[in-house]
Motif scaffolding. Structure first.
Motif, PDB file in Angstrom:
ATOM      1  N   SER A 134      31.715  35.269  45.296  1.00  0.00           N
ATOM      2  CA  SER A 134      30.411  35.146  45.961  1.00  0.00           C
ATOM      3  C   SER A 134      30.321  36.028  47.197  1.00  0.00           C
ATOM      4  N   PHE A 135      30.269  37.346  46.960  1.00  0.00           N
ATOM      5  CA  PHE A 135      30.231  38.280  48.081  1.00  0.00           C
ATOM      6  C   PHE A 135      29.052  39.235  47.917  1.00  0.00           C
ATOM      7  N   ASP A 136      28.824  40.054  48.911  1.00  0.00           N
ATOM      8  CA  ASP A 136      27.681  40.967  48.908  1.00  0.00           C
ATOM      9  C   ASP A 136      27.737  41.911  47.705  1.00  0.00           C
ATOM     10  N   HIS A 137      26.566  42.172  47.109  1.00  0.00           N
ATOM     11  CA  HIS A 137      26.414  43.167  46.029  1.00  0.00           C
ATOM     12  C   HIS A 137      27.222  42.816  44.778  1.00  0.00           C
ATOM     13  N   SER A 138      27.522  41.543  44.572  1.00  0.00           N
ATOM     14  CA  SER A 138      28.427  41.161  43.478  1.00  0.00           C
ATOM     15  C   SER A 138      27.707  40.774  42.189  1.00  0.00           C
TER      16      SER A 138
END
Length: 238
Positions: A134-138
């Motif tokens: 659950s991270f940015d741009h994922s």
């Protein structure tokens, strides 16, 4: 009278809809884990058919077709997972399997990008998967094809290519839990709403990508999705 105002406005992620100028506003992103047996074996997690389980990604993790994904921090093992994405179009909960397709607005190609080293560390420590998932741009997502306008690929194929070289190839019929079953199970834990995207799991063949790589997903009857991995903060400073 007290007037309440927001300190700032936040942009809402959205995905284009095929054949129109409309966009599909994203409310939540759900992902199904362990939904292809060959991937379960690839990850050395056994052969059991468990009940489906779900994790979420942040709404602003969506990346459009043709977009760029900065290599994320806190990993040296960023991996692709090509997936069929289901876009919910009707509100509902505790949905019976036999009625589940009526809650689907459309389908798209997607990629569940994973910090595999962080995911494995979380698994070994019995921690939640957020650090790995659950991270940015994922959560790249291609244009959504409405089910009223496209042949639903029950027996279709999913292919993922990196720099033109095929890395994943599977029949969608090999999903352990099919789309109606996924929707039904998910709706017994969450109240589904229009704007919810459901990533339905990945087959075997997952592997690392690096800055400069282009990842492309092709699914029968659906628009393709391609994104490029760019230099992130960690790589730019090396």
């Amino acid at each position: 009278m007290t007037i309440t105002t927001h300190l700032w406005s936040l942009p809402r992620s959205s995905v284009p809809v095929v054949g129109t100028s409309d966009r599909y506003p994203v409310r939540r992103i759900y992902c199904v884990g362990r939904n292809y047996l060959d991937h379960i074996r690839e990850m050395e997690e056994g052969d059991e058919r468990d009940d489906p389980f779900f994790f979420q990604k942040p709404t602003d993790a969506v990346v459009q077709d043709g977009g760029s994904v900065p290599y994320p921090p806190h990993t040296s093992d960023l991996q692709f997972e090509g997936e069929l994405v289901v876009a919910i179009g009707t509100e509902g909960s505790a949905i019976p399997v036999e009625r589940a397709w009526s809650y689907v607005f459309g389908l798209a190609a997607g990629i569940d990008l994973t910090r595999r080293d962080q995911q494995k560390l979380s698994r070994d420590r019995a921690h939640p998967w957020e650090a790995g998932k659950s991270f940015d741009h994922s959560a790249p997502c291609g244009p959504i094809a409405p089910v009223t306008e496209v042949a639903v690929p029950f027996d279709g194929m999913l292919r993922l290519l990196v720099n033109g070289e095929e890395r994943q190839n599977t029949a969608l019929s090999l999903m352990i839990w099919n789309v109606p079953e996924i929707i039904s199970h998910l709706s017994h834990s969450y109240h589904l709403m229009p704007g919810d995207l459901v990533y339905t799991g990945t087959p075997a063949g997952v592997a690392p990508v690096l800055p400069g790589d282009t990842v492309r997903v092709e699914i029968t009857s659906l628009p393709s999705l391609a994104v490029t991995i760019s230099e992130g903060a960690r790589h730019a400073s090396e």
